[in-house]
Write a protein that holds these residues in place. Structure first.
Motif, PDB file in Angstrom:
ATOM      1  N   GLY B 288      41.605  36.151  31.096  1.00 41.43           N
ATOM      2  CA  GLY B 288      42.319  37.317  30.518  1.00 41.43           C
ATOM      3  C   GLY B 288      41.826  38.488  31.559  1.00 41.43           C
ATOM      4  O   GLY B 288      41.127  38.190  32.656  1.00 41.43           O
ATOM      5  N   ASP B 289      43.106  38.950  30.983  1.00 41.62           N
ATOM      6  CA  ASP B 289      43.226  40.668  32.330  1.00 41.62           C
ATOM      7  C   ASP B 289      41.518  41.385  32.859  1.00 41.62           C
ATOM      8  O   ASP B 289      41.300  41.616  31.863  1.00 41.62           O
ATOM      9  CB  ASP B 289      43.720  41.364  32.182  1.00 41.62           C
ATOM     10  N   GLY B 290      40.749  40.777  33.444  1.00 36.47           N
ATOM     11  CA  GLY B 290      39.023  41.482  33.638  1.00 36.47           C
ATOM     12  C   GLY B 290      38.184  40.614  33.508  1.00 36.47           C
ATOM     13  O   GLY B 290      37.556  40.513  33.095  1.00 36.47           O
ATOM     14  N   GLY B 291      38.837  39.388  33.037  1.00 31.53           N
ATOM     15  CA  GLY B 291      37.671  38.378  32.309  1.00 31.53           C
ATOM     16  C   GLY B 291      36.891  37.824  33.816  1.00 31.53           C
ATOM     17  O   GLY B 291      37.544  38.162  35.187  1.00 31.53           O
ATOM     18  N   ARG B 292      35.531  37.041  33.435  1.00 31.94           N
ATOM     19  CA  ARG B 292      34.951  36.665  34.633  1.00 31.94           C
ATOM     20  C   ARG B 292      35.300  35.726  35.078  1.00 31.94           C
ATOM     21  O   ARG B 292      35.228  36.357  36.748  1.00 31.94           O
ATOM     22  CB  ARG B 292      33.872  35.933  33.686  1.00 31.94           C
ATOM     23  N   VAL B 293      36.354  34.959  35.769  1.00 31.57           N
ATOM     24  CA  VAL B 293      37.372  34.247  36.296  1.00 31.57           C
ATOM     25  C   VAL B 293      38.034  34.673  36.765  1.00 31.57           C
ATOM     26  O   VAL B 293      38.513  34.563  37.979  1.00 31.57           O
ATOM     27  CB  VAL B 293      36.980  32.926  35.292  1.00 31.57           C
ATOM     28  N   GLN B 294      38.810  35.494  36.411  1.00 28.74           N
ATOM     29  CA  GLN B 294      40.047  36.398  36.333  1.00 28.74           C
ATOM     30  C   GLN B 294      39.187  37.401  37.285  1.00 28.74           C
ATOM     31  O   GLN B 294      40.052  37.735  37.956  1.00 28.74           O
ATOM     32  CB  GLN B 294      40.879  36.849  35.003  1.00 28.74           C
ATOM     33  N   ARG B 295      38.794  38.254  37.038  1.00 29.36           N
ATOM     34  CA  ARG B 295      38.637  39.445  38.474  1.00 29.36           C
ATOM     35  C   ARG B 295      37.573  38.792  38.895  1.00 29.36           C
ATOM     36  O   ARG B 295      37.992  39.300  40.033  1.00 29.36           O
ATOM     37  CB  ARG B 295      37.634  39.976  37.316  1.00 29.36           C
ATOM     38  N   ALA B 296      37.293  37.819  39.182  1.00 29.97           N
ATOM     39  CA  ALA B 296      36.423  37.286  40.659  1.00 29.97           C
ATOM     40  C   ALA B 296      37.680  36.641  41.184  1.00 29.97           C
ATOM     41  O   ALA B 296      37.665  37.067  42.685  1.00 29.97           O
ATOM     42  CB  ALA B 296      35.420  35.992  40.140  1.00 29.97           C
ATOM     43  N   LEU B 297      38.314  35.982  40.711  1.00 31.59           N
ATOM     44  CA  LEU B 297      39.659  35.120  41.758  1.00 31.59           C
ATOM     45  C   LEU B 297      40.591  36.131  41.716  1.00 31.59           C
ATOM     46  O   LEU B 297      41.564  35.689  43.837  1.00 31.59           O
ATOM     47  CB  LEU B 297      40.792  33.926  40.892  1.00 31.59           C
ATOM     48  N   TYR B 298      40.591  36.566  41.474  1.00 35.69           N
ATOM     49  CA  TYR B 298      42.011  38.142  42.137  1.00 35.69           C
ATOM     50  C   TYR B 298      41.065  39.152  42.669  1.00 35.69           C
ATOM     51  O   TYR B 298      42.770  38.913  43.810  1.00 35.69           O
ATOM     52  CB  TYR B 298      42.275  38.948  40.504  1.00 35.69           C
ATOM     53  N   ASP B 299      40.267  39.409  43.320  1.00 34.20           N
ATOM     54  CA  ASP B 299      39.524  40.115  43.842  1.00 34.20           C
ATOM     55  C   ASP B 299      39.301  39.817  45.269  1.00 34.20           C
ATOM     56  O   ASP B 299      39.265  39.999  46.008  1.00 34.20           O
ATOM     57  CB  ASP B 299      38.158  40.607  43.637  1.00 34.20           C
ATOM     58  N   GLU B 300      39.265  38.441  45.601  1.00 34.30           N
ATOM     59  CA  GLU B 300      39.472  37.304  46.099  1.00 34.30           C
ATOM     60  C   GLU B 300      40.720  36.873  46.554  1.00 34.30           C
ATOM     61  O   GLU B 300      40.178  36.815  47.922  1.00 34.30           O
ATOM     62  CB  GLU B 300      38.940  36.800  45.982  1.00 34.30           C
ATOM     63  N   GLY B 301      41.663  37.535  45.910  1.00 32.37           N
ATOM     64  CA  GLY B 301      42.788  37.521  45.935  1.00 32.37           C
ATOM     65  C   GLY B 301      43.654  36.064  46.952  1.00 32.37           C
ATOM     66  O   GLY B 301      44.793  35.423  47.011  1.00 32.37           O
TER      67      GLY B 301
END
Lengths: 437, 425
Positions: B288-301
């Motif tokens: 989900g938005d801000g979730g552990r995997v989501q935020r890591a992969l989103y921040d890495e682009g």
């Protein structure tokens, strides 16, 4: 015969600051409240900059410097949903920030109104800034959202119907603002910089015309006080910009243009645009709306009845009229072997409706559908706010009943009259290689 | 008369009274009055979907026939049922899922007349060979439309990778070939077997009178068949996946990746709801938005806002899907696998769990912003057969320890990956 009633009162705006208007509607219908900020902008070469700005604002704020911090703040409000994005209304770009959050039936109900509005204020007016260069919005966020915007442009190719319509509008309205997607063009997105995004944000906050819509179970005076407190604009100039023009029309080109794209698709997509100069208010606009509706407004429309139900040529076939551009758009998907037959069918049905033949069943069903739509506006905040925004932007009567009466008075002669104003401008075909129906 | 037959329970968050009764013909009737709204909604659902690949006597059925029957039920001797609804300003539709087929309308006036139309639509099948032939062409175009839809192709390729024999691996609409032999006789047999009142569920929501709904159901849902409710036998399916990877190339510009996690069949009852709610919470905390995997992969682009995780289950199947559109599929699969492993190494915190509970409660609450969504929830409750408070109660019982355990179990489930790649790659 169909009748419609006004769903909920049309709110009167209160001016919060120069060029900032607030509209409040009280309703007990919903378990959540909605606050939507809408910025009116020209749909120009900086449309992509605005699209990136929207996503940057939704990523972090000064008080919530990471995506996680902002996501946590939304979760704390029982999963408030935040959407910041761009859309278009005619030649105008609408930049909006929308928050929906529970204000009843939850443990935070007493303080939820203030918390939600404060969070929306953080998102819209207090964004995260570059460490050491507070005048600039964060470069890393701009870079990431610029990439995501380019990805979104590329991803459109996966939706064949939407992609075909994009080509149709770009070709039909070439040279006009409306030819641009609400998110701008891919080439424009590549050139977006943190400096440009920051400058645009400053301009929006200081000078752009802004409307704020609040819908919830809150007394209007209390909602006004809360919005004024949490969404304040201290840096507003005394004379802001005026809202850009949304309406512009051109006649159809003398010889219709046909564009054919070939790709390894299973189904051929066809899209048609008729256009002309039709005053966007008054009886001619009502007739054009009826024309679009009778032709292909729903399962009752002539396209659906003839091409799908009678001939079994397609699964979907629809039409709509855009009153800000004087455009009737038709779109359908058919077997590649049926392309020619389907295209002939569409043109024949256009001639039928545009020559003033109001199929009794389709016309009655269209009016019933419009009456139903009006009666349910109050049930759907998104549709209702969209209705009011369109009325305000195009200078239309916001009273649904009055607008419905105009539709009801459309006659075959009026349909014929508007049919004469509209000419076929563009056809777009997306089909497998080596097929031509 | 009808009033005494209702069982009335409050919906746990809003307190709205949920009415439940059985009509004289055996149809379950669920009504949620929502005064203040203009729109009324009703649906009539057959417990029969694409996963029912045989008749009750075991005779095999072709893929896509449930969906084909759905298309044909709108034709009556008087003409197209859509026309009746349209003439009253009502909007009607139908859809077929793995396990049910739903017919619905919503309207702002003449609710009773529209309800009568809905309740008589499923009475009989119009055996019109020409109409059936025409419908075949329409459905063939629907199938072709989905053949060009990258997300649909990716999803069903994933199901074919996850499942070896369970019927959820088959496309709901079937294929041009599987629908080629469908005729009036076959549709008639299916109609008799699955469209009788005891196998139907009627749901209504909005500014409606429950007694009126039950009265009309008593009057109109009476026959002709008197069969039993469709009680499915558990499909036999091994725990391992059918194929670890499936790939298709389509004319798209971006790749899509669908990672599937195949869990054992959960069975029925409260246990299933608790497993389901916990899985949804875990996926929210990861994807989900801000979730552990989501935020890591989103921040890495690596991903954009289209990244998501979902959970689907019935008594005899359960799987999670984690999906994204990406620049390059293979590096994404590797990075996603690493991120999931890293996420599983750390137990969930009390803060994470409380925020997720709030998100999911808020999501449930939003259903009552519209009769259509509220009725969808009611239909899920009716088809699952669990108490109406089961989902909200399961949310209240979530703990960091239990969710950490659930996360680790989910992430250790057998996996399959479905990839849609641009043709030019």
């Amino acid at each position: 015969m169909a009748t419609a009633t006004r769903p909920i009162p049309v709110p009167r705006p209160r001016v919060l600051a120069p060029g900032v208007r607030l509209f409040v509607v009280r309703t007990k219908r919903f378990a959540t409240s909605v606050c939507r900020i809408v910025v009116h902008r020209p749909l120009g070469p900086d449309a992509a900059t605005a699209a990136v700005l929207a996503k940057v604002l939704a990523s972090a704020t000064a008080r919530h410097p990471t995506r996680r911090a902002l996501a946590d703040a939304l979760a704390d409000l029982y999963g408030a949903t935040l959407h910041v994005g761009v859309g278009k209304l005619g030649d105008r770009q609408l930049f909006s920030a929308n928050l929906e959050w529970p204000t009843a039936h939850v443990t935070t109900a007493r303080t939820a109104l203030a918390q939600g509005l404060e969070l929306l204020g953080d998102v819209f007016t207090r964004p995260a800034r570059e460490p050491g260069t507070p005048a600039l919005l964060r470069r890393d966020l701009v870079a990431s959202e610029r990439t995501n915007l380019l990805r979104a442009h590329a991803a459109l190719k996966g939706d064949k119907a939407a992609w075909t319509l994009r080509q149709l509008i770009a070709t039909t309205c070439r040279g006009e603002p409306f030819a641009r997607d609400a998110r701008g063009r891919a080439a424009e997105a590549r050139a977006v910089t943190a400096e440009a995004v920051t400058a645009l944000h400053t301009e929006v906050i200081r000078r752009a015309p802004i409307d704020i819509w609040f819908v919830g179970d809150v007394a209007p005076a209390a909602a006004e006080r809360a919005v004024a407190r949490h969404l304040a604009w201290p840096e507003r100039v005394r004379r802001p910009m005026t809202a850009p023009k949304a309406v512009s029309m051109r006649p159809a080109r003398p010889r219709p243009r046909r564009r054919v794209f070939e790709d390894a698709v299973a189904q051929t997509r066809l899209a048609f645009a008729w256009r002309g100069i039709v005053p966007h208010r008054g009886p001619a606009a009502a007739a054009a709306l009826a024309l679009g509706g009778v032709l292909g407004g729903g399962a009752y429309g002539r396209l659906f009845k003839e091409l799908r139900e009678a001939q079994g040529l397609c699964y979907d076939a629809s039409a709509y009229y855009d009153r800000s551009k004087g455009l009737v758009v038709v779109e359908l998907g058919v077997d590649p072997g049926d392309e020619r037959r389907a295209a002939q069918g569409v043109r024949a049905l256009w001639r039928e409706v545009a020559s003033g033949h109001l199929d009794a069943h389709a016309h009655a069903a269209f009016l019933e559908e419009q009456a139903h739509r009006i009666r349910t506006l109050g049930d759907q905040r998104g549709a209702w706010l969209g209705w009011l925004q369109q009325a305000d932007a195009l200078g239309l009567d916001p009273d649904p009943q009055a607008r419905f009466e105009r539709l009801r008075r459309v006659t075959p002669a009026a349909l014929r009259g508007v049919g004469r104003r509209l000419g076929l401008d563009t056809t777009v075909v997306l089909r497998p290689p080596g097929t031509s129906g | 008369m009808t009033r005494a037959r209702w069982t009335i329970e409050p919906e746990p968050l809003t307190g709205r009274p949920v009415h439940r009764a059985t009509a004289r013909g055996g149809t379950e009737v669920w009504v949620l009055p929502m005064p203040g709204f203009a729109r009324s909604y009703a649906s009539l659902t057959a417990r029969y979907g694409s996963r029912d690949v045989t008749l009750p006597d075991g005779a095999p059925l072709p893929d896509g026939v449930a969906h084909f029957l759905e298309h044909r039920m709108f034709q009556t001797p008087e003409g197209d049922v859509f026309d009746l609804y349209a003439a009253r300003g009502a909007s009607a539709n139908a859809y077929t899922t793995f396990d049910h087929t739903c017919y619905l309308f919503h309207s702002t006036t003449r609710f009773e007349a529209n309800l009568d139309t809905l309740l008589t639509t499923l009475d009989a099948l119009e055996p019109d060979p020409e109409g059936i032939e025409r419908e075949r062409g329409i459905i063939a175009q629907e199938i072709a439309m989905y053949a060009d839809d990258a997300s649909w192709r990716g999803y069903f390729n994933l199901l074919e990778g996850l499942y070896r024999s369970h019927p959820v691996r088959r496309d709901i609409a079937g294929t041009a070939r599987s629908i080629a032999g469908i005729d009036a006789a076959l549709l008639g047999r299916i109609h008799a077997a699955y469209y009788h009142p005891r196998n139907l569920v009627l749901v209504a929501a909005g500014p409606v009178d429950p007694d009126l709904v039950l009265d009309r159901a008593d009057q109109l849902l009476t026959g002709p068949g008197r069969g039993r409710r469709n009680r499915r036998r558990r499909a036999s399916e091994p725990p391992e996946v059918c194929r670890g990877r499936r790939r298709v190339r389509l004319p798209v510009e971006r790749a899509s990746v669908y990672l599937g996690l195949k869990e054992r069949a959960p069975g029925g009852g409260r246990r299933r709801i608790e497993r389901q709610v916990a899985a949804v919470a875990v996926l929210e905390m990861l994807c989900g938005d801000g979730g552990r995997v989501q935020r890591a992969l989103y921040d890495e682009g690596v991903i954009d806002a289209g990244f998501y995780g979902t959970y689907e289950d019935d008594q005899d199947y359960a799987f999670a899907t984690i999906a994204a559109e990406v620049d390059r599929a293979q590096p994404f699969v590797r990075r996603l696998t690493q991120a999931l492993t890293a996420a599983a190494a750390t137990p969930f915190t009390a803060d994470e769990v409380e925020r997720t509970r709030r998100k999911l409660l808020g999501r449930h609450l939003r259903r009552f912003n519209a009769p259509v969504q509220a009725a969808d929830w009611l239909l899920d409750v009716a088809l699952d057969g669990n108490p109406i408070a089961a989902g909200v109660e399961a949310l209240a019982r979530l703990t960091p320890r239990a969710l950490t355990h659930r996360m680790r179990a989910l992430l250790s489930a057998p996996r399959s990956v479905s990839i849609v790649e641009p043709r030019s790659v």
